[in-house]
Motif scaffolding. Structure first.
Motif, PDB file in Angstrom:
ATOM      1  N   TYR A  30     -70.991   4.345  -7.001  1.00 45.58           N
ATOM      2  CA  TYR A  30     -70.119   4.506  -5.841  1.00 45.58           C
ATOM      3  C   TYR A  30     -70.915   5.005  -4.630  1.00 45.58           C
ATOM      4  CZ  TYR A  30     -66.020   5.540  -3.050  1.00 45.58           C
ATOM      5  OH  TYR A  30     -65.090   5.564  -2.040  1.00 45.58           O
ATOM      6  N   TRP A  31     -71.799   5.944  -4.862  1.00 50.40           N
ATOM      7  CA  TRP A  31     -72.645   6.460  -3.784  1.00 50.40           C
ATOM      8  C   TRP A  31     -73.470   5.330  -3.155  1.00 50.40           C
ATOM      9  CZ3 TRP A  31     -72.938  10.103  -0.455  1.00 50.40           C
ATOM     10  CH2 TRP A  31     -74.132  10.408   0.183  1.00 50.40           C
ATOM     11  N   MET A  34     -71.190   3.248  -0.994  1.00 48.28           N
ATOM     12  CA  MET A  34     -70.914   3.932   0.269  1.00 48.28           C
ATOM     13  C   MET A  34     -72.088   3.799   1.231  1.00 48.28           C
ATOM     14  SD  MET A  34     -68.900   7.387  -0.878  1.00 48.28           S
ATOM     15  CE  MET A  34     -69.069   8.060   0.749  1.00 48.28           C
ATOM     16  N   GLN A  35     -73.282   3.973   0.735  1.00 49.41           N
ATOM     17  CA  GLN A  35     -74.452   3.868   1.602  1.00 49.41           C
ATOM     18  C   GLN A  35     -74.589   2.466   2.180  1.00 49.41           C
ATOM     19  OE1 GLN A  35     -77.368   5.463  -1.207  1.00 49.41           O
ATOM     20  NE2 GLN A  35     -77.694   7.150   0.219  1.00 49.41           N
ATOM     21  N   TYR A  37     -72.127   0.136   2.625  1.00 51.71           N
ATOM     22  CA  TYR A  37     -71.002  -0.379   3.414  1.00 51.71           C
ATOM     23  C   TYR A  37     -70.344   0.661   4.307  1.00 51.71           C
ATOM     24  CZ  TYR A  37     -71.501  -4.426   0.438  1.00 51.71           C
ATOM     25  OH  TYR A  37     -72.005  -5.529  -0.211  1.00 51.71           O
ATOM     26  N   TRP A  38     -70.963   1.804   4.512  1.00 50.95           N
ATOM     27  CA  TRP A  38     -70.323   2.890   5.254  1.00 50.95           C
ATOM     28  C   TRP A  38     -70.089   2.554   6.721  1.00 50.95           C
ATOM     29  CZ3 TRP A  38     -67.305   6.384   3.658  1.00 50.95           C
ATOM     30  CH2 TRP A  38     -66.964   7.459   4.462  1.00 50.95           C
ATOM     31  N   LEU A  69     -61.255   4.728  -6.030  1.00 43.02           N
ATOM     32  CA  LEU A  69     -62.477   4.840  -5.229  1.00 43.02           C
ATOM     33  C   LEU A  69     -62.768   3.536  -4.485  1.00 43.02           C
ATOM     34  CD1 LEU A  69     -64.837   6.794  -7.662  1.00 43.02           C
ATOM     35  CD2 LEU A  69     -63.805   7.659  -5.550  1.00 43.02           C
ATOM     36  N   LEU A  73     -62.737   3.105  -0.352  1.00 42.42           N
ATOM     37  CA  LEU A  73     -63.882   2.658   0.442  1.00 42.42           C
ATOM     38  C   LEU A  73     -63.487   1.516   1.375  1.00 42.42           C
ATOM     39  CD1 LEU A  73     -66.858   2.865   1.167  1.00 42.42           C
ATOM     40  CD2 LEU A  73     -67.350   1.326  -0.751  1.00 42.42           C
ATOM     41  N   GLU A  76     -61.232   2.930   4.130  1.00 49.30           N
ATOM     42  CA  GLU A  76     -61.990   3.718   5.106  1.00 49.30           C
ATOM     43  C   GLU A  76     -62.791   2.808   6.036  1.00 49.30           C
ATOM     44  OE1 GLU A  76     -63.613   7.037   7.178  1.00 49.30           O
ATOM     45  OE2 GLU A  76     -61.747   6.583   6.149  1.00 49.30           O
ATOM     46  N   ALA A  77     -63.385   1.763   5.494  1.00 45.11           N
ATOM     47  CA  ALA A  77     -64.111   0.806   6.339  1.00 45.11           C
ATOM     48  C   ALA A  77     -63.155   0.145   7.323  1.00 45.11           C
ATOM     49  CB  ALA A  77     -64.808  -0.249   5.468  1.00 45.11           C
TER      50      ALA A  77
END
Length: 91
Positions: A30-31, A34-35, A37-38, A69, A73, A76-77
């Protein structure tokens, strides 16, 4: 650095995931998502890749938590992209 405890609050038991555990691997994956597609981009390729990656993440772990999760993501995007579009129109 952890989150500071407030005075008078009860301590909560901390958990350390074993490196071989599925939870540890899921959170690492998951991290990485996130990196990657943040910072959203307003183009079809970004969204297709994000949705495909989120689906793969969920299908890999197939738990309610991994689904939450993955959805978080993408949402949030979407939120960040909409806010950025609003700033561009108003700015």
């Amino acid at each position: 650095m952890g989150i500071k405890e407030r005075e008078g609050e009860r301590k909560v038991a901390a958990v350390r995931f074993q490196k071989e555990s599925e939870e540890f691997q899921m959170l690492q994956d998951y991290w990485k998502l996130m990196q990657e597609y943040w910072e959203p981009e307003n183009n079809d390729i970004y969204w297709e890749k994000l949705i495909a990656a989120a689906n793969i993440f969920y299908k890999t772990y197939q738990t309610p938590f991994s689904k939450a999760l993955a959805v978080a993501l993408v949402e949030e995007a979407d939120r960040k992209c909409r806010n950025k579009e609003g700033e561009d129109e108003n700015g």
